[in-house]
Design a protein around this motif. Sequence first.
Motif, short mmCIF file in Angstrom:
data_model
loop_
_atom_site.label_atom_id
_atom_site.label_comp_id
_atom_site.label_asym_id
_atom_site.label_seq_id
_atom_site.Cartn_x
_atom_site.Cartn_y
_atom_site.Cartn_z
N GLY A 24 0.57 -1.23 -0.09
CA GLY A 24 0.04 0.05 0.02
C GLY A 24 0.78 1.21 -0.10
O GLY A 24 0.61 2.35 -0.63
N SER A 25 2.26 1.13 0.66
CA SER A 25 2.85 2.40 0.78
C SER A 25 3.74 2.72 -0.72
O SER A 25 3.89 3.79 -1.02
CB SER A 25 3.83 2.33 1.84
OG SER A 25 4.70 1.13 1.76
N ASP A 26 3.51 1.56 -1.64
CA ASP A 26 3.95 1.86 -2.76
C ASP A 26 3.21 2.70 -3.46
O ASP A 26 3.47 3.42 -4.69
CB ASP A 26 4.16 0.61 -3.59
CG ASP A 26 5.31 -0.34 -3.00
OD1 ASP A 26 6.45 0.15 -2.86
OD2 ASP A 26 5.22 -1.55 -3.13
N LEU A 27 1.99 2.65 -3.37
CA LEU A 27 0.88 3.58 -3.82
C LEU A 27 1.41 5.05 -3.71
O LEU A 27 1.03 5.75 -4.49
CB LEU A 27 -0.55 3.25 -3.64
CG LEU A 27 -1.12 1.94 -4.07
CD1 LEU A 27 -2.36 1.77 -3.52
CD2 LEU A 27 -1.00 1.80 -5.61
N HIS A 28 1.87 5.53 -2.41
CA HIS A 28 2.12 6.92 -2.16
C HIS A 28 3.23 7.18 -3.15
O HIS A 28 3.42 8.44 -3.46
CB HIS A 28 2.75 6.95 -0.83
CG HIS A 28 1.77 6.40 0.24
ND1 HIS A 28 0.36 6.36 0.14
CD2 HIS A 28 1.90 5.64 1.54
CE1 HIS A 28 -0.13 5.89 1.36
NE2 HIS A 28 0.71 5.70 2.19
N LEU A 29 4.08 6.20 -3.50
CA LEU A 29 4.97 6.62 -4.66
C LEU A 29 4.37 6.87 -5.88
O LEU A 29 4.75 7.53 -6.89
CB LEU A 29 6.25 5.62 -4.55
CG LEU A 29 7.00 5.26 -3.40
CD1 LEU A 29 8.11 4.25 -3.54
CD2 LEU A 29 7.42 6.56 -2.67
N PHE A 30 3.71 5.73 -6.32
CA PHE A 30 2.78 5.79 -7.65
C PHE A 30 2.17 7.22 -7.72
O PHE A 30 1.95 7.83 -8.93
CB PHE A 30 1.74 4.79 -7.42
CG PHE A 30 1.21 4.62 -8.73
CD1 PHE A 30 1.77 3.83 -10.02
CD2 PHE A 30 -0.20 4.67 -8.75
CE1 PHE A 30 0.93 3.73 -11.04
CE2 PHE A 30 -1.22 4.58 -9.79
CZ PHE A 30 -0.31 4.16 -11.06
N HIS A 31 1.56 7.68 -6.59
CA HIS A 31 0.84 8.90 -6.63
C HIS A 31 1.73 10.06 -6.43
O HIS A 31 1.34 11.28 -6.47
CB HIS A 31 -0.05 9.07 -5.59
CG HIS A 31 -1.25 8.02 -6.00
ND1 HIS A 31 -1.99 7.54 -4.88
CD2 HIS A 31 -1.89 7.68 -7.09
CE1 HIS A 31 -2.95 6.47 -5.35
NE2 HIS A 31 -2.86 6.96 -6.63
N ASN A 32 3.22 9.96 -6.47
CA ASN A 32 4.27 10.89 -6.28
C ASN A 32 3.76 12.07 -4.95
O ASN A 32 4.17 13.11 -4.80
CB ASN A 32 4.20 11.91 -7.35
CG ASN A 32 5.72 12.52 -7.38
OD1 ASN A 32 6.62 12.02 -6.95
ND2 ASN A 32 5.78 13.55 -8.21
N PHE A 33 3.24 11.09 -3.91
CA PHE A 33 3.00 11.99 -2.58
C PHE A 33 4.60 11.80 -1.65
O PHE A 33 4.55 12.72 -0.76
CB PHE A 33 1.73 11.13 -1.71
CG PHE A 33 0.53 11.76 -2.36
CD1 PHE A 33 0.48 12.92 -2.94
CD2 PHE A 33 -0.52 10.76 -2.42
CE1 PHE A 33 -0.99 13.23 -3.42
CE2 PHE A 33 -1.69 11.03 -2.84
CZ PHE A 33 -1.79 12.43 -3.28
N ILE A 34 5.40 11.12 -1.93
CA ILE A 34 6.66 11.02 -1.20
C ILE A 34 7.59 11.74 -2.16
O ILE A 34 7.68 11.23 -3.13
CB ILE A 34 6.82 9.57 -0.96
CG1 ILE A 34 5.74 8.83 -0.14
CG2 ILE A 34 8.16 9.56 0.12
CD1 ILE A 34 5.30 9.36 1.19
N PRO A 35 8.43 12.63 -1.41
CA PRO A 35 9.42 13.24 -2.21
C PRO A 35 10.60 12.60 -2.48
O PRO A 35 11.16 11.30 -1.96
CB PRO A 35 9.74 14.52 -1.40
CG PRO A 35 9.37 14.01 -0.02
CD PRO A 35 8.12 13.18 -0.08
N ALA A 36 11.33 12.89 -3.45
CA ALA A 36 12.58 12.36 -3.84
C ALA A 36 12.91 11.31 -4.53
O ALA A 36 13.64 10.44 -4.53
CB ALA A 36 13.63 12.37 -2.40
N MET A 37 11.63 10.65 -5.36
CA MET A 37 11.97 9.86 -6.27
C MET A 37 12.31 10.44 -7.65
O MET A 37 12.03 11.46 -7.72
CB MET A 37 10.50 9.14 -6.61
CG MET A 37 9.93 8.41 -5.57
SD MET A 37 10.81 6.59 -5.18
CE MET A 37 10.24 5.83 -6.41
N MET A 38 13.13 9.52 -8.26
CA MET A 38 13.63 10.04 -9.59
C MET A 38 13.39 8.90 -10.63
O MET A 38 13.29 7.69 -10.38
CB MET A 38 15.15 9.97 -9.62
CG MET A 38 15.67 11.03 -8.27
SD MET A 38 17.36 11.37 -8.32
CE MET A 38 17.80 11.90 -9.86
#
Length: 391
Positions: A39-53
């Motif tokens: 479920g926390s992968d969805l936070h990355l999917f939605h770009n809610f967590i900073p610092a993904m590249m």
Amino acid sequence: MRALVWHGKEDIRCDTVSDPEIEHPRDAIIKVTSCAICGSDLHLFHNFIPAMMPGDIMGHEMMGEVVETGSEINGSLKKGDRIVVPFTINCGECDQCKRGNFSVCERSNRNKDMADKAFGHTTAGLFGYTHLTGGYPGGQAEYVRVPFADKTHIKVPSTLSDEQVLFLGDIFPTGWQAAAQCDIEATDTVAIWGCGPVGQMAIRSAVLLGAKQVIAIDCLPERLSMAAAGGAITINFSEESVVERLNELTNNKGPEKCIDAVGLESHVSMGQPDTLYDRAKQMMMMENDRPHVLREMIYVCRPAGIISIPGVYSGLVDKIPMGPAMNKGLTFRMGQTHVKRWTDDLLRRIEEGQIDPSFVITHTVGLEEGPEMYKVFRDKQDSCIKVVLKP
């Protein structure tokens, strides 16, 4: 090798990328046999967590077979060993690791300076979870490099299937820690918001830890049905008042213990006006998260109760009722999971048949179907609760 790669908001692709290599003498390379979408992968999917590249490999729930080890593994792992990989990378030697606080390991975040600026002080490195936590490639791939592999592993017996032990790397100890943080007593009512995979594990954990009454709150029938099968009384928040029902079930005293297994993406609905307020502020970039569940927990929790937060939050939240929390004397416990603190006991419980964590799996597909399954999981299509991927 093939891996699920982040290319931007709601853009996950199955790409061909370079195979991982040993970079440090304490590394190991794992051939992934099973991994999962969290479920926390969805936070990355939605770009809610900073610092993904763009180019980052996703995933932090994985297990497999050791195929290569560094020169300083010193016999703790060998080629052919079958292991589950905790999502929290731990050195096993710093002050925090020695205290069992593995999710705040002081040495495993290779982007310590960035984390120090964002958090005040660094937390542990995590697999596949932004450059704030080290920028480590994740395990939704055919192979994964495990740093500090002599400590960051859980050996599992051949007598148990992948599906029985895979979740020892995250959601099972996360649900267990959420319940353990509550200091559950035999007279307690434990209320759990969110019946996704972590919520389901928290329900079973609270039952195993001896709660008098476990109450599960969600709006999806398939999740509520699974929660009821685990021993919970269910509340569908789209059909009845959570506050009124909790008061009814606790003689108007409120639950002693409350668990937030939702986190930053509370469901947005007309029946919960604060969620509309939060969504509007998100759209204007004035707030990171939607903390409806946190507000509701503070309001309904019995005075002197405990609020446990395994759900992920990303940044700033608004309109948190600190006055009621302070005056009611509530205790807050939260954090990423100290996975290795719990896994010996949890593996024993699986082996003894107290629990089989595979109950939560609804979909098993190949890695190449991963990008589509992110959308199915997000949209709760096809009664999807937990997706396992087979590279």
